[in-house]
Design a protein around this motif. Structure first.
Motif, mmCIF file in Angstrom:
data_model
loop_
_atom_site.group_PDB
_atom_site.id
_atom_site.type_symbol
_atom_site.label_atom_id
_atom_site.label_comp_id
_atom_site.label_asym_id
_atom_site.label_seq_id
_atom_site.Cartn_x
_atom_site.Cartn_y
_atom_site.Cartn_z
ATOM 1 N N GLU A 247 38.584 39.574 45.707
ATOM 2 C CA GLU A 247 37.954 40.209 44.456
ATOM 3 C C GLU A 247 36.189 39.986 44.765
ATOM 4 O O GLU A 247 35.561 40.796 44.215
ATOM 5 N N ALA A 248 36.097 39.129 45.785
ATOM 6 C CA ALA A 248 34.507 39.335 46.285
ATOM 7 C C ALA A 248 34.165 40.157 47.290
ATOM 8 O O ALA A 248 33.049 40.383 47.776
ATOM 9 N N ASN A 249 35.392 40.747 47.726
ATOM 10 C CA ASN A 249 35.173 41.967 48.767
ATOM 11 C C ASN A 249 35.794 43.206 48.139
ATOM 12 O O ASN A 249 36.818 43.896 48.590
ATOM 13 N N PRO A 250 35.283 43.817 47.020
ATOM 14 C CA PRO A 250 35.789 44.872 46.363
ATOM 15 C C PRO A 250 36.070 46.335 47.049
ATOM 16 O O PRO A 250 37.174 46.935 46.908
ATOM 17 N N GLN A 251 35.026 46.297 47.929
ATOM 18 C CA GLN A 251 35.395 47.784 48.726
ATOM 19 C C GLN A 251 36.409 47.755 49.651
ATOM 20 O O GLN A 251 37.421 48.807 49.938
ATOM 21 N N ILE A 252 36.610 46.486 50.519
ATOM 22 C CA ILE A 252 37.862 46.320 51.291
ATOM 23 C C ILE A 252 38.844 46.153 50.761
ATOM 24 O O ILE A 252 39.910 46.864 50.894
ATOM 25 N N LYS A 253 39.124 45.484 49.400
ATOM 26 C CA LYS A 253 40.063 45.251 48.672
ATOM 27 C C LYS A 253 40.752 46.951 48.231
ATOM 28 O O LYS A 253 41.890 47.133 48.402
ATOM 29 N N GLN A 254 39.819 47.708 47.795
ATOM 30 C CA GLN A 254 39.983 49.314 47.413
ATOM 31 C C GLN A 254 40.723 49.977 48.463
ATOM 32 O O GLN A 254 41.822 50.785 48.387
#
Length: 499
Positions: A247-254
């Motif tokens: 959740e703290a890294n939304p771009q990498i999660k996406q």
């Protein structure tokens, strides 16, 4: 079939279309369009392209059709592998030829170097054409006559080509060494995913991080195809800390979730939800600017980056180094994820190390001395090893090449505008690689010390009064730029390039 002339590389959708078709029953264009979520016109175009490539390579169409029934695969291909295996060793033999030419420059190489590979005349001509295309990317020309091969190009371009091809060979060797046998269509798909990650994160993925992600995606595909995914049923769900990290890294999660979605579509299979996190871990471990690190690591990475630059160049302040920002960012983006690796006891490989230590020995040893001093202060069990030091060495060499490419010059003249403009034109005519940043008077110089230290590599002064600028060479020249001035400038530039 000769793999050198294969051109049957398809997009993910084209590959999925081929996988949907079979040898026995016809499949309608309507069914294909609904399954692939494209229009029937797109289906027609895809089949036309596939058959054109098949005709060119195999003299037979891969897909046959019958009005009112639809499409199926040509039974001629029933026991054939329509996709070639990517021969990494074969690709590297071409890179080795290009490197041999680069290392021999400016000497000529006898054409007989090609005879040792037992190739036909037509194959030799194709390989020379491919070599010329590779070299053209670096503004280098490959010249050929009946007896010799040789290159025409600038030294700076030759060095760039050597560095880049070393990296490419290292990537291919890494895949070859771990026993990867990959079909062209899978390679094409995985390359697309790497490009997608770069596009969504807005940055280039450097070696060895591209290999890590490349092999992870390859192993996902291989495991699911072979049904070797039972172990996922015994895996615990994500812990709270793991969820918070995503959740703290939304771009990498996406981008991780998108990669898994693409693999699911590629294989037409549903995958475990844990796979997104495993991809996330791999992308998170690379030197990504989108990676959210702890404040402790950020602070330590900043201090280590400054330490490397200050000790390497023996300066008291990073701002004293001309155009220091590019070197600082390169080093920082490697050191930040390196701290996570050291803390976790992870070591990266560096297949370039032997060549790198030979090519850049002085730089490597200098960086290693600094790294060893820092290692003594680090509170990690795992320390910076030669592999990590090798990557840091490349950033210093990259900085040197960038600096050689375009030196920034300050002209110091009297108040005569006409004289300074004439000198500026004369300098640009004789030294097109020099970038004249500004023209100042002596008084203006004193008021702009910070700007000069940060942006200027060399000062040309028409004033016959002594100028002392720490760390920056000053040349006294005539406003008319005489032949003697040109000789002095050339000598100074050569001296700067060797330091």
């Amino acid at each position: 079939m000769n793999q050198e002339v294969r051109e049957m590389i398809f997009s993910s959708n084209e590959n999925m279309l081929i996988n949907i078709l079979n040898f026995e029953e016809y499949v309608s264009a309507k069914y294909l369009s609904e399954t692939l979520y494209v229009s029937t016109k797109t289906i027609y175009r895809m089949i036309k392209k596939i058959n054109e490539l098949s005709l060119k390579e195999n003299q037979k169409t891969l897909i046959v059709s019958e009005p009112g029934k639809g499409y199926k695969l040509n039974t001629i291909f029933r026991n054939q592998d329509i996709y070639s295996i990517v021969e990494f060793t074969e690709e590297n033999s071409l890179n080795e030829l290009v490197l041999a030419l680069l290392f021999k420059h400016p000497k000529k190489v006898k054409r007989s170097v090609m005879d040792t590979q037992f190739l036909s005349d037509s194959t030799i001509e194709r390989r020379l054409k491919k070599a010329a295309e590779i070299l053209k990317n670096y503004a280098i020309q490959l010249k050929v006559d009946r007896e010799y091969l040789w290159l025409i190009g600038e030294e700076i371009d030759l060095r760039k080509a050597i560095n880049s091809i070393f990296l490419e060979m290292n990537k291919l060797n890494s895949l070859n060494e771990i026993g990867v046998e990959i079909h062209t269509i899978d390679k094409h798909f995985i390359d697309q995913q790497i490009s997608l990650i770069e596009e969504m994160l807005g940055e280039y993925i450097n070696y060895p991080y591209d290999i890590t992600i490349y092999t992870h995606i390859f192993m996902i595909i291989k495991r699911y195809r072979e049904g070797e995914v039972q172990y996922l049923g015994t895996q615990d769900p994500l812990e709270k800390e793991e969820q918070q990290l995503m959740e703290a890294n939304p771009q990498i999660k996406q981008v991780s979730e998108q990669i898994i979605t693409n693999i699911e579509n590629y294989l037409t299979i549903k995958m475990s939800s844990l796979e997104s996190y495993f991809v996330f871990q791999n992308i998170y471990s690379i030197n990504s600017q989108k990676r959210e690190s702890s404040n402790v690591d950020k602070k330590l990475a900043e201090e280590m980056t400054k330490r490397f630059i200050l000790d390497y160049f023996s300066i008291s302040d990073v701002s004293l180094l001309p155009s220091s920002r590019s070197l600082y960012e390169d080093l920082h983006q490697h050191i930040l994820p390196m701290l996570s690796r050291l803390r976790a006891g992870i070591r990266v490989e560096n297949n370039l190390l032997d060549d790198l230590m030979l090519e850049y020995r002085a730089t490597f040893l200098k960086v290693k001395r600094i790294a060893e001093a820092i290692n003594q202060e680090l509170m990690f069990d795992t320390k910076m090893n030669d592999a990590e030091i090798g990557y840091l060495t490349l950033y210093f060499e990259k900085y040197k090449i960038d600096r050689q490419e375009n030196k920034n010059v300050l002209l110091v003249c009297s108040t005569g505008v006409g004289t300074s403009e004439l000198l500026k034109v004369r300098v640009q005519q004789n030294f097109p690689n020099l970038n004249i940043v500004a023209t100042m008077s002596q008084r203006q110089m004193k008021k702009n010390q910070g700007f000069i230290y940060e942006n200027i590599d060399l000062i040309f002064s028409t004033l016959r009064v002594p100028l002392t600028i720490e760390e920056i060479p000053v040349l006294n020249i005539s406003p008319l730029l005489t032949d003697k001035d040109i000789q002095n400038i050339n000598y100074t530039l050569n001296e700067l390039d060797t330091t």
